[in-house]
Write an enzyme that holds these catalytic residues in place. Structure first.
Site, PDB file in Angstrom:
ATOM      1  N   SER A 211       0.829  -1.200   0.000  1.00 27.78           N
ATOM      2  CA  SER A 211       0.000   0.000   0.000  1.00 27.78           C
ATOM      3  C   SER A 211       0.871   1.260   0.000  1.00 27.78           C
ATOM      4  O   SER A 211       1.700   1.428  -0.893  1.00 27.78           O
ATOM      5  CB  SER A 211      -0.961  -0.039   1.188  1.00 27.78           C
ATOM      6  OG  SER A 211      -1.967   0.940   1.071  1.00 27.78           O
ATOM      7  N   ASP A 336      -8.469  -5.014  -4.720  1.00 33.03           N
ATOM      8  CA  ASP A 336      -7.830  -4.002  -3.874  1.00 33.03           C
ATOM      9  C   ASP A 336      -8.749  -2.818  -3.595  1.00 33.03           C
ATOM     10  O   ASP A 336      -8.710  -2.222  -2.518  1.00 33.03           O
ATOM     11  CB  ASP A 336      -6.562  -3.480  -4.569  1.00 33.03           C
ATOM     12  CG  ASP A 336      -5.284  -4.022  -3.949  1.00 33.03           C
ATOM     13  OD1 ASP A 336      -5.255  -4.219  -2.726  1.00 33.03           O
ATOM     14  OD2 ASP A 336      -4.308  -4.241  -4.690  1.00 33.03           O
ATOM     15  N   HIS A 451      -7.788  -5.370  -0.216  1.00 30.20           N
ATOM     16  CA  HIS A 451      -6.553  -4.644   0.076  1.00 30.20           C
ATOM     17  C   HIS A 451      -5.949  -5.159   1.386  1.00 30.20           C
ATOM     18  O   HIS A 451      -6.657  -5.306   2.387  1.00 30.20           O
ATOM     19  CB  HIS A 451      -6.867  -3.156   0.183  1.00 30.20           C
ATOM     20  CG  HIS A 451      -5.684  -2.269   0.186  1.00 30.20           C
ATOM     21  ND1 HIS A 451      -4.760  -2.239  -0.844  1.00 30.20           N
ATOM     22  CD2 HIS A 451      -5.249  -1.343   1.092  1.00 30.20           C
ATOM     23  CE1 HIS A 451      -3.823  -1.346  -0.573  1.00 30.20           C
ATOM     24  NE2 HIS A 451      -4.103  -0.793   0.596  1.00 30.20           N
TER      25      HIS A 451
END
Length: 561
Positions: A211, A336, A451
């Site tokens: 991320s 995600d 995610h």
């Protein structure tokens, strides 16, 4: 009787075998001593927690070398994370004295030497996070033990400043920002200078992250300040080209913070901010995380790196020549964007409630605002062309997740891979998709990998806490650790001593091949041109529309033509 004597002797030998250990280690700041424990037959692990890599940072200043210490520093506990907001953004946690890192060193019968090094940069939207990760019953998410032991590599995790203290910027040289990126760079440089004493190969450092940490990995590859320090890199769900990765108007948020803490917004703003209590500054750095289809929260993530003319001398899309000799893996989770749609369109996660088609239209209008109504209509046609006359409830919800996944993660990652391969000299480029369905029972049945779902597998949690997982999850974890550590050793995820489920081809030529990682990864998992129709739309069709009101957030028009 003789058999029993031999058995007893063997048990005694195994119980008294001395675990291999580095003992106290000399670093540039002084001696450090961690802990050592067995991890298997004739295998042990040295763990150093809370090793200083820089001094306590000055307010809105680059990190400085640690002054050092006398005697032996006991590095047996994680240091506090850097001062930051809590997850609910209603309180603070952490400390300004936070520039520490952690090291896991595996040993066999002998003390290890010349091991590859993997340095992890955590995610958290540049707002929260720490080098140890979330903790449940002393089981830390970012423990490097499973990767280190199974892959025979050294693992390092690092702290860096986040929130206002890490990324606030006035948009000029007075308050240039990027302090968190400078912290990461200082940690990389410290590891390069000191890791030989821990048995590591200073010329074989792989940085990896997820991320915001994945985008940070990309930034660290692109900055000229890391020349010669990084050999390889892995970005999991984030690159420097993501629409949330760079704040192109940082002054606006700096003034908002200034007003909250009682500082002027004119020429005296920066001096006032520097004299303001750090807790006040931290608490003033809250972000609006209440999204809607018309105002998606991805557009509110404004505490992020900036193009400062120093760490980032230019737009990231123009800096890939700096990574021409850095091997690179980058990929995403297949859903995600779901974490964002949960905020923007809550009905996505309500099994009974339908999601109106109007939500799709509003979301695409918001994401294409820079190009106007014609671009929004083109996007709507692109994403609904397979619906037919009457789309099902789940089809609409999946489409919204696909839109946010494409825009926020997938398309920027494909562009970054293309630019890396285009500028490569000695570097190799690899692309992946992670598609193991989420384990959270409350999620819809059609849900894929959300995610951050990859983190538990990369860090070997199915092995650490086996009762919480099924055998198929251990397969996924084995795939990740094998590919990742092979790559760290050789620059090729297929070569390095760990068994892999299928050969992973490079991202070169017209095929742009990638591997789909899940518990069924095998010969049918090598694919090409990830969602090419949608990549083409965002990079070519969408970019062909003239700008109507603001800078486009995906600077990609000329790269995939």
């Amino acid at each position: 009787m003789e058999v029993w004597r031999l058995f007893a002797a063997l048990c005694l030998l195994l119980s008294t075998a001395h675990a291999t250990s580095l003992g106290a280690v000399y670093t540039e700041g002084g001696m450090v001593e961690g802990t050592n424990h067995k991890v298997g037959l004739f295998r042990s692990m040295d763990v150093f927690k809370g090793v200083p890599f820089a001094a306590q940072p000055g307010r809105f200043e680059k990190p400085k070398p640690h002054p050092g210490w006398s005697g032996i520093l006991k590095t047996k506990d994680f240091a506090k994370r850097c001062l930051q907001l809590t997850l609910l953004q209603n309180n603070k946690r952490g400390s300004e004295d936070c520039l520490y890192l952690n090291i896991w060193v595996p040993h066999g019968r002998k003390v290890s030497t010349g091991l590859p090094v993997m340095l992890y940069i955590f995610g958290g939207g540049y707002l929260v996070g720490g080098s140890q990760g979330a903790n449940f019953l002393n089981n830390y998410l970012y423990s490097g033990e499973e990767i280190a032991d199974r892959g025979d590599v050294i693992v390092v995790t690092v702290n860096y400043r986040v929130g206002t203290l890490g990324f606030l910027s006035s948009g000029d040289s007075e308050l240039p920002g990027n302090y968190g990126l400078w912290d990461q760079q200082a940690a990389i440089a410290w590891v390069h200078r000191n890791i030989r004493a821990f048995g590591g190969d200073a010329e074989n450092i792989t940085i990896f992250g997820e991320s915001a940490g994945a985008a940070s990995v990309n930034f660290q590859m692109l900055t000229p300040h890391n020349k010669g320090l990084i050999r390889r890199a892995i970005s999991q769900s984030g690159v420097a080209l993501c629409p949330w990765a760079v704040n192109r108007n940082p002054r606006a948020f700096a003034e908002e913070v200034a007003r909250k803490v009682g500082c002027p917004t004119d020429a005296g703003m920066v001096n006032c901010l520097k004299m303001t209590d750090p807790v006040e500054l931290t608490l003033a750095g809250t972000l609006n995380l209440k999204g809607s289809p018309a105002h998606p929260i991805v557009q509110n993530l404004v505490l992020s790196p900036v193009i400062d003319g120093d760490f980032l001398p230019d737009d990231p899309s123009t800096l890939f020549h700096n990574a021409a000799d850095i091997d690179y893996i980058a990929g995403i989770n297949d859903m995600d964007g779901h974490i964002f749609t949960g905020f923007d369109v809550p009905s996505v996660n309500q099994p009974i409630q339908s999601t109106p088609v109007e939500d799709v239209q509003q979301l695409l209008t918001a994401l294409t605002r820079a190009k106007g109504p014609a671009a929004a209509a083109a996007a709507m046609q692109q994403y609904t062309s397979s619906w037919g006359g009457k789309p099902g409830k789940d089809e609409i919800k999946r489409t919204i997740v696909e839109i946010e996944t494409d825009y926020i993660f997938l398309v920027p990652t494909q562009i970054a891979l293309y630019l890396h391969a285009k500028h490569a000299k000695t570097a190799r480029t690899y692309s992946y998709l992670f598609s193991e369905p989420s384990r959270l029972p409350a999620y819809p049945s059609w849900m894929g990998a959300d995610h951050a779902d990859d983190l538990q597998y990369v860090f070997g949690k199915p092995f650490t806490t086996p009762l919480g997982y099924f055998p198929r999850h251990r397969k996924v974890s084995k795939h990740f650790i094998s590919y990742w550590t092979n790559f760290a050793k050789t620059g090729d995820p297929n070569v390095g001593g760990s068994e892999i489920p299928v050969f992973w081809p490079r991202f070169i030529g017209e095929g742009h091949q990638f591997v789909d990682i899940n518990h069924n990864t095998g010969k049918d998992s090598v694919k090409q041109k990830m969602r090419s129709r949608f990549v083409y739309f965002w990079t070519t069709t969408y970019m062909s529309f003239p700008n109507v009101n603001e800078t486009v957030s995906l600077p990609v028009d000329q790269y995939l033509s």
